[in-house]
Design a protein around this motif. Structure first.
Motif, PDB file in Angstrom:
ATOM      1  N   ILE A   4       0.798  -1.330   0.050  1.00 53.35           N
ATOM      2  CA  ILE A   4      -0.095   0.007   0.022  1.00 53.35           C
ATOM      3  C   ILE A   4       0.987   1.334  -0.068  1.00 53.35           C
ATOM      4  N   ASN A   5       0.496   2.241  -0.735  1.00 53.98           N
ATOM      5  CA  ASN A   5       1.144   3.347  -0.692  1.00 53.98           C
ATOM      6  C   ASN A   5       1.118   4.347   0.543  1.00 53.98           C
ATOM      7  N   THR A   6       1.820   4.575   1.255  1.00 58.40           N
ATOM      8  CA  THR A   6       2.120   5.090   2.650  1.00 58.40           C
ATOM      9  C   THR A   6       3.085   6.423   2.524  1.00 58.40           C
ATOM     10  N   PRO A   7       3.128   7.189   3.513  1.00 56.96           N
ATOM     11  CA  PRO A   7       4.026   8.254   3.500  1.00 56.96           C
ATOM     12  C   PRO A   7       5.299   7.471   3.723  1.00 56.96           C
ATOM     13  N   SER A   8       6.449   8.216   3.030  1.00 57.00           N
ATOM     14  CA  SER A   8       7.793   7.554   3.455  1.00 57.00           C
ATOM     15  C   SER A   8       8.389   8.263   4.526  1.00 57.00           C
ATOM     16  N   CYS A   9       9.170   7.438   5.289  1.00 57.43           N
ATOM     17  CA  CYS A   9      10.009   7.829   6.434  1.00 57.43           C
ATOM     18  C   CYS A   9      10.975   6.713   6.744  1.00 57.43           C
ATOM     19  N   LYS A  10      11.997   7.042   7.426  1.00 57.50           N
ATOM     20  CA  LYS A  10      13.056   6.069   7.774  1.00 57.50           C
ATOM     21  C   LYS A  10      12.363   4.892   9.049  1.00 57.50           C
ATOM     22  N   HIS A  11      11.423   5.349   9.686  1.00 54.13           N
ATOM     23  CA  HIS A  11      11.039   4.421  10.979  1.00 54.13           C
ATOM     24  C   HIS A  11       9.400   4.780  11.105  1.00 54.13           C
ATOM     25  N   PRO A  12       8.595   3.771  11.369  1.00 55.51           N
ATOM     26  CA  PRO A  12       7.273   3.837  11.376  1.00 55.51           C
ATOM     27  C   PRO A  12       6.783   4.902  12.467  1.00 55.51           C
ATOM     28  N   GLN A  82       1.218  -4.809   5.112  1.00 56.60           N
ATOM     29  CA  GLN A  82       2.364  -5.658   5.078  1.00 56.60           C
ATOM     30  C   GLN A  82       3.624  -4.802   5.838  1.00 56.60           C
ATOM     31  N   GLY A  83       4.080  -5.588   6.909  1.00 56.18           N
ATOM     32  CA  GLY A  83       5.083  -4.983   7.646  1.00 56.18           C
ATOM     33  C   GLY A  83       4.919  -4.021   8.761  1.00 56.18           C
ATOM     34  N   GLU A  84       5.899  -3.531   9.335  1.00 57.01           N
ATOM     35  CA  GLU A  84       5.653  -2.684  10.485  1.00 57.01           C
ATOM     36  C   GLU A  84       4.996  -1.372  10.094  1.00 57.01           C
ATOM     37  N   ALA A  85       5.744  -0.719   8.978  1.00 59.75           N
ATOM     38  CA  ALA A  85       5.475   0.455   8.546  1.00 59.75           C
ATOM     39  C   ALA A  85       3.983   0.658   7.986  1.00 59.75           C
ATOM     40  N   GLU A  86       3.586  -0.297   7.262  1.00 53.77           N
ATOM     41  CA  GLU A  86       2.305  -0.215   7.024  1.00 53.77           C
ATOM     42  C   GLU A  86       1.235  -0.409   8.044  1.00 53.77           C
TER      43      GLU A  86
END
Length: 204
Positions: A4-12, A82-86
């Motif tokens: 899923i398209n989410t804001p980009s950052c180095k860590h959630p 999918q994954g921690e960030a999302e």
């Protein structure tokens, strides 16, 4: 499945309120979140207190819809992350949507019951600053927020106690949800000391 398209950052944990707000838009009857092609809406279920003998607040429930308007299962949407960030992005997006919709409808004293992603619950200190920003931005007292924790999702009692302590220190109330299901026991209640215990149907 595509990510899923989410804001980009180095860590959630670094996802800010300003980064997430573009994924929210105002509709005729409230605000909606956007998670990929899915629209995220809120529904509110009254919470009845046995002690007060009346509804004391409302539990925010996710109501997701596909692009063509077809209702989706909330669990299926959380499974798409999918994954921690999302996962953290979806959790934060839902909290903003629910908070804004609640404030547009509720009185000045009712509590807002929020279910928190187990990942965020366990690592509250790691993901905590964002929620403080939400409370300040939308001017709602933390004492009107009830964080719901599903006891069965956190097996380690030390982690469960830390999660309860963290949200208490923020000024929020803490509810232990679905008590009586699975391995629940009263000794954990006395040790963890949540403000509210929500009984599983099997206990009633």
């Amino acid at each position: 499945m595509n990510s899923i398209n989410t804001p980009s950052c180095k860590h959630p944990a670094l996802l800010t309120l300003e980064q997430i707000e573009p994924y929210i838009h105002v509709a005729s009857d409230g605000v909606l979140g956007r998670f990929g092609d899915i629209q995220l809406d809120s529904a509110f279920q009254p919470i009845f207190s046995l002690a007060h003998r009346r509804p004391v607040g409302y539990e925010a429930l996710l109501r997701p819809y596909a692009a063509d308007g077809t209702p989706l299962s909330p669990l299926s949407v959380f499974d798409m992350a999918q994954g921690e960030a999302e996962g953290v992005f979806l959790d934060r997006l839902c909290r903003i949507v629910h908070t804004r919709n609640f404030l547009a409808q509720a009185d000045d004293s009712s509590w807002l019951f929020l279910n928190i992603n187990p990942l965020v619950t366990v690592y509250g200190k790691r993901y905590g600053a964002f929620f403080v920003d939400v409370l300040e931005r939308y001017q709602i007292s933390p004492h009107r927020i009830v964080i719901e924790i599903l006891e069965g999702q956190i097996q380690d009692e030390g982690q469960l106690a830390d999660a309860v302590r963290f949200f208490k220190e923020l000024g929020c109330l803490v509810a232990l949800d679905d008590f009586g299901a699975g391995h629940s026991n009263f000794n954990r209640i006395w040790r963890i000391q949540p403000h509210i215990v929500k009984l599983d149907r099997s206990m009633i």
